[in-house]
Design a protein around this motif. Sequence first.
Motif, mmCIF file in Angstrom:
data_model
loop_
_atom_site.group_PDB
_atom_site.id
_atom_site.type_symbol
_atom_site.label_atom_id
_atom_site.label_comp_id
_atom_site.label_asym_id
_atom_site.label_seq_id
_atom_site.Cartn_x
_atom_site.Cartn_y
_atom_site.Cartn_z
ATOM 1 N N ALA A 201 1.054 -1.117 0.130
ATOM 2 C CA ALA A 201 0.153 0.310 -0.106
ATOM 3 C C ALA A 201 1.467 1.160 -0.109
ATOM 4 O O ALA A 201 0.703 2.207 -0.869
ATOM 5 C CB ALA A 201 -1.342 0.388 1.446
ATOM 6 N N CYS A 202 1.832 1.401 0.651
ATOM 7 C CA CYS A 202 2.637 2.177 0.669
ATOM 8 C C CYS A 202 3.200 2.662 -0.611
ATOM 9 O O CYS A 202 3.524 3.932 -0.660
ATOM 10 C CB CYS A 202 4.015 2.434 2.009
ATOM 11 N N VAL A 203 4.162 1.885 -1.230
ATOM 12 C CA VAL A 203 4.746 1.891 -1.882
ATOM 13 C C VAL A 203 4.212 2.410 -3.126
ATOM 14 O O VAL A 203 4.410 2.701 -4.353
ATOM 15 C CB VAL A 203 5.678 0.556 -2.453
ATOM 16 N N ALA A 204 2.938 1.803 -3.486
ATOM 17 C CA ALA A 204 1.825 2.124 -4.410
ATOM 18 C C ALA A 204 1.724 3.995 -4.310
ATOM 19 O O ALA A 204 1.581 4.234 -4.627
ATOM 20 C CB ALA A 204 0.442 1.927 -4.148
ATOM 21 N N ALA A 277 -2.756 -11.798 -5.657
ATOM 22 C CA ALA A 277 -4.372 -11.014 -5.445
ATOM 23 C C ALA A 277 -4.449 -10.237 -4.206
ATOM 24 O O ALA A 277 -4.812 -8.808 -4.154
ATOM 25 C CB ALA A 277 -5.104 -11.939 -5.147
ATOM 26 N N LEU A 278 -3.322 -10.743 -3.296
ATOM 27 C CA LEU A 278 -3.690 -8.912 -1.658
ATOM 28 C C LEU A 278 -3.144 -8.088 -2.480
ATOM 29 O O LEU A 278 -2.722 -7.261 -1.959
ATOM 30 C CB LEU A 278 -3.358 -10.406 -0.900
ATOM 31 N N ILE A 279 -1.264 -8.801 -2.333
ATOM 32 C CA ILE A 279 -0.579 -7.406 -3.208
ATOM 33 C C ILE A 279 -1.366 -7.129 -4.486
ATOM 34 O O ILE A 279 -1.073 -5.720 -3.980
ATOM 35 C CB ILE A 279 0.489 -8.587 -3.262
ATOM 36 N N ALA A 280 -1.524 -7.659 -5.146
ATOM 37 C CA ALA A 280 -2.308 -7.222 -6.417
ATOM 38 C C ALA A 280 -3.436 -5.689 -5.831
ATOM 39 O O ALA A 280 -3.295 -4.562 -6.419
ATOM 40 C CB ALA A 280 -2.766 -7.613 -7.457
ATOM 41 N N ALA A 281 -4.218 -6.564 -4.900
ATOM 42 C CA ALA A 281 -5.352 -5.768 -4.534
ATOM 43 C C ALA A 281 -4.629 -4.287 -3.577
ATOM 44 O O ALA A 281 -5.601 -2.916 -3.306
ATOM 45 C CB ALA A 281 -6.588 -6.348 -3.362
ATOM 46 N N SER A 282 -4.005 -4.962 -2.897
ATOM 47 C CA SER A 282 -3.753 -3.414 -2.118
ATOM 48 C C SER A 282 -2.662 -2.284 -3.277
ATOM 49 O O SER A 282 -3.263 -0.973 -2.978
ATOM 50 C CB SER A 282 -2.026 -3.876 -0.952
ATOM 51 N N LEU A 283 -2.281 -3.126 -4.079
ATOM 52 C CA LEU A 283 -1.297 -1.953 -5.108
ATOM 53 C C LEU A 283 -2.573 -1.276 -5.776
ATOM 54 O O LEU A 283 -2.137 0.253 -6.182
ATOM 55 C CB LEU A 283 -0.483 -2.528 -5.764
ATOM 56 N N ALA A 284 -3.557 -2.045 -6.212
ATOM 57 C CA ALA A 284 -3.642 -0.958 -7.365
ATOM 58 C C ALA A 284 -5.486 0.027 -6.100
ATOM 59 O O ALA A 284 -5.633 1.112 -6.696
ATOM 60 C CB ALA A 284 -5.159 -2.193 -7.305
ATOM 61 N N LEU A 285 -5.717 -0.281 -5.024
ATOM 62 C CA LEU A 285 -6.138 0.473 -3.713
ATOM 63 C C LEU A 285 -5.789 1.428 -3.604
ATOM 64 O O LEU A 285 -6.743 2.890 -3.720
ATOM 65 C CB LEU A 285 -7.279 -0.176 -2.708
ATOM 66 N N SER A 286 -4.279 1.787 -3.096
ATOM 67 C CA SER A 286 -3.433 2.649 -3.440
ATOM 68 C C SER A 286 -3.044 3.404 -4.225
ATOM 69 O O SER A 286 -3.771 4.585 -4.127
ATOM 70 C CB SER A 286 -2.261 1.991 -2.532
ATOM 71 N N PHE A 287 -3.199 3.180 -5.246
ATOM 72 C CA PHE A 287 -2.879 3.668 -6.757
ATOM 73 C C PHE A 287 -4.620 4.908 -6.708
ATOM 74 O O PHE A 287 -4.372 6.018 -7.448
ATOM 75 C CB PHE A 287 -3.165 2.858 -8.619
ATOM 76 N N LEU A 302 -4.922 6.362 3.879
ATOM 77 C CA LEU A 302 -6.066 6.140 3.698
ATOM 78 C C LEU A 302 -5.732 4.337 3.512
ATOM 79 O O LEU A 302 -6.218 3.933 3.882
ATOM 80 C CB LEU A 302 -6.431 6.325 2.222
ATOM 81 N N SER A 303 -3.812 4.750 2.870
ATOM 82 C CA SER A 303 -3.513 3.466 2.717
ATOM 83 C C SER A 303 -3.402 2.914 4.541
ATOM 84 O O SER A 303 -3.484 1.422 4.928
ATOM 85 C CB SER A 303 -2.738 3.915 1.917
ATOM 86 N N ALA A 304 -3.011 3.513 5.868
ATOM 87 C CA ALA A 304 -2.455 3.308 6.744
ATOM 88 C C ALA A 304 -3.721 3.378 7.242
ATOM 89 O O ALA A 304 -4.091 1.835 8.146
ATOM 90 C CB ALA A 304 -2.368 4.966 7.093
ATOM 91 N N LEU A 305 -4.779 3.834 6.781
ATOM 92 C CA LEU A 305 -6.495 2.959 8.053
ATOM 93 C C LEU A 305 -6.963 2.074 7.113
ATOM 94 O O LEU A 305 -7.536 0.993 7.904
ATOM 95 C CB LEU A 305 -7.088 4.294 6.819
ATOM 96 N N GLY A 308 -3.376 -0.503 7.442
ATOM 97 C CA GLY A 308 -2.541 -0.730 9.145
ATOM 98 C C GLY A 308 -3.490 -0.934 10.235
ATOM 99 O O GLY A 308 -3.044 -1.580 11.263
ATOM 100 N N SER A 309 -4.511 -0.899 9.730
ATOM 101 C CA SER A 309 -5.881 -1.254 11.148
ATOM 102 C C SER A 309 -6.113 -3.050 10.665
ATOM 103 O O SER A 309 -6.704 -3.875 11.104
ATOM 104 C CB SER A 309 -6.849 -0.558 10.790
ATOM 105 N N ALA A 310 -5.455 -3.547 9.439
ATOM 106 C CA ALA A 310 -5.802 -4.887 8.923
ATOM 107 C C ALA A 310 -5.660 -5.774 10.025
ATOM 108 O O ALA A 310 -7.051 -6.899 9.919
ATOM 109 C CB ALA A 310 -5.309 -5.231 7.537
ATOM 110 N N LEU A 311 -4.472 -5.954 10.777
ATOM 111 C CA LEU A 311 -4.269 -6.657 11.607
ATOM 112 C C LEU A 311 -4.809 -6.875 12.892
ATOM 113 O O LEU A 311 -5.454 -7.898 12.816
ATOM 114 C CB LEU A 311 -2.887 -6.655 11.801
#
Length: 383
Positions: A201-204, A277-287, A302-305, A308-311
């Motif tokens: 999410a962050c690198v995206a 698929a999870l990594i792809a979703a993280s990248l695309a959502l942050s895009f 928004l990405s941290a929200l 970051g709260s996922a765990l």
Amino acid sequence: MTAPSALARLGGSARREAGFIAGSRVMLLALVVVPFCAIAVIAAMLSQGALQALPVGVVDNARTSESQALVRLLSGRPEVRIAAQPVSDAAAEAAMRRGQIWAFVSLPRGFGQARAADEPIRLFYNAAYLSVGSTIERSLTTALRGSIIAGFEDTAWRAGVLSDRAAIPQVQISVLFNPEASFEWYLQALVQPAMLHLLAACVAVYAMARELGGPDGRSLDAWRAETGGGAAALAGKLVPYLTLLSFWGAVWMVWLVGFKGWRMEGSLLATFAAQIALIAASLALSFGFVAGARRDIFGYSLSALYAGSALAYSGGSLPMEGAPTVAGVWHQVLPFTHYLTAQMDQFLGAPARQAWGAALLLAGYAAAGLALATWLGRSKSPA
């Protein structure tokens, strides 16, 4: 002039982004050094497996031969180390407040005596450390069981009965799934994918924000002109990050399953597909967040929200049954929830179709993120 095909735009954008990564110290740090160090550090921290030598106290109010025998049995357990033997419960509580011990066991007066009052053995521990408390409780139960058997054998000997002929009541306890109570199995399986999820999410955000404009003339218009724009170019921009982070996910999986021996009873292939698929979703959502907000700070927020709260809201560390409706909805919305459920189910031997279903669902998140980024990127003027 003929417009480039979607495949050409995807490939061109991917090559452009790979070149940027290769020349960016920040991206090399985020995509190579950080995942490697995270896997190494977390693996080293959790390699011991279960908790060992937890400092505990014993308040022996009985001071009988039976209570001393129980203390000796407890001190022989590898999970605990008797660090103090306070004279009272109040003194033991004070030792806990000072951080000298994590818990203490209070043996009642008359313990082991036939006419003693029917008082239970009490275990006190900080409710904030449930894992520590359950580990000490298990050690105490095992030691107490040994003490009871020893007392039974002593009684049989005094009665002139050979102990091996006496019928000692047996209790068999079978713990399903992670019977060693290993934190390595539990926490590595939980923390590593969560770390990759947040890192993606962050690198995206960083990768997309750099296209918003800068002193060197970068802008969304320039990016679209160079790559052809659209969903295909966005997908190509995503590919290098997906490849590198999926590689680290595979390294982590091979380490856990191949080297540490934590057997996955279900489908490893389906689990890995769900992780990609999870990594792809993280990248695309942050895009999509950056394309919509046009500010990197909002993208990070928004990405941290959601990452970051996922765990906390995935159900892996805290139970979500009975949680407030809002928390339950958030739990279901988070993409990490669906990956973690699929992964843990596969470790326990669930049918592979469940993990494939999660992979398909997460691919839908990725497609939605790309669609959002494409739409928002077109609907607003570049900064």
